[in-house]
Design a protein around this motif. Structure first.
Motif, PDB file in Angstrom:
ATOM      1  N   TYR A 162      -3.024  -5.659  -3.523  1.00 13.51           N
ATOM      2  CA  TYR A 162      -1.833  -6.216  -4.154  1.00 13.51           C
ATOM      3  C   TYR A 162      -2.239  -7.442  -4.954  1.00 13.51           C
ATOM      4  O   TYR A 162      -2.764  -8.397  -4.417  1.00 13.51           O
ATOM      5  CB  TYR A 162      -0.800  -6.602  -3.098  1.00 13.51           C
ATOM      6  CG  TYR A 162      -0.351  -5.424  -2.261  1.00 13.51           C
ATOM      7  CD1 TYR A 162       0.546  -4.511  -2.780  1.00 13.51           C
ATOM      8  CD2 TYR A 162      -0.825  -5.241  -0.973  1.00 13.51           C
ATOM      9  CE1 TYR A 162       0.953  -3.430  -2.027  1.00 13.51           C
ATOM     10  CE2 TYR A 162      -0.415  -4.174  -0.206  1.00 13.51           C
ATOM     11  CZ  TYR A 162       0.479  -3.268  -0.737  1.00 13.51           C
ATOM     12  OH  TYR A 162       0.883  -2.207   0.006  1.00 13.51           O
ATOM     13  N   LEU A 173      -4.957  -0.276  -0.642  1.00 11.78           N
ATOM     14  CA  LEU A 173      -4.295  -0.827  -1.819  1.00 11.78           C
ATOM     15  C   LEU A 173      -4.546  -2.325  -1.906  1.00 11.78           C
ATOM     16  O   LEU A 173      -4.525  -3.038  -0.910  1.00 11.78           O
ATOM     17  CB  LEU A 173      -2.786  -0.578  -1.762  1.00 11.78           C
ATOM     18  CG  LEU A 173      -2.355   0.887  -1.798  1.00 11.78           C
ATOM     19  CD1 LEU A 173      -0.854   0.972  -1.688  1.00 11.78           C
ATOM     20  CD2 LEU A 173      -2.833   1.559  -3.052  1.00 11.78           C
ATOM     21  N   ALA A 205       0.176   7.347  -2.519  1.00 13.43           N
ATOM     22  CA  ALA A 205       0.293   5.896  -2.430  1.00 13.43           C
ATOM     23  C   ALA A 205       0.608   5.464  -1.002  1.00 13.43           C
ATOM     24  O   ALA A 205       0.043   4.488  -0.496  1.00 13.43           O
ATOM     25  CB  ALA A 205       1.382   5.391  -3.383  1.00 13.43           C
ATOM     26  N   SER A 228      -7.820   2.075 -12.054  1.00 10.66           N
ATOM     27  CA  SER A 228      -6.780   2.397 -11.076  1.00 10.66           C
ATOM     28  C   SER A 228      -5.990   3.576 -11.608  1.00 10.66           C
ATOM     29  O   SER A 228      -4.983   3.412 -12.266  1.00 10.66           O
ATOM     30  CB  SER A 228      -5.879   1.195 -10.820  1.00 10.66           C
ATOM     31  OG  SER A 228      -5.224   0.831 -12.018  1.00 10.66           O
TER      32      SER A 228
END
Length: 95
Positions: A88, A86, A77, A69
């Motif tokens: 989480y 993305l 972002a 990452s």
């Protein structure tokens, strides 16, 4: 009647009220015949076992789908968040 007498009367009435409630509660608790007691008892025959560490070894962690990452800028972002790119994995700490 001034404020001191008024406050003393109010405090006396409250003390008398709570004293009556406490005495009524104690009298009710002392009554020997209470068929409506709601107490639950569990009885199980449980025998403890000695467990060894090799019996319950932790499983290996599953491999993550993401290998790396790399750092991205804030603008990138937000772009990745709009594309639902993305992942989480934990809560973000702002402290």
């Amino acid at each position: 009647m001034n404020w001191l007498h008024f406050c003393l009367w109010v405090c006396g009435i409250y003390m008398l009220y709570y004293l009556v409630i406490i005495l009524a509660d104690l009298a009710r608790a002392r009554s020997p015949t209470r068929p409506d007691t709601q107490e639950i008892y569990f009885s199980e025959d449980v025998k403890p076992e000695l467990l060894k560490a090799e019996d319950h070894a932790p499983a290996a962690k599953p491999q993550q789908s993401m290998i790396g990452s790399g750092g991205v800028s804030l603008k990138e972002a937000f772009g990745l968040a709009r594309k639902d790119m993305l992942v989480y994995t934990r809560a973000v700490s702002f402290g």
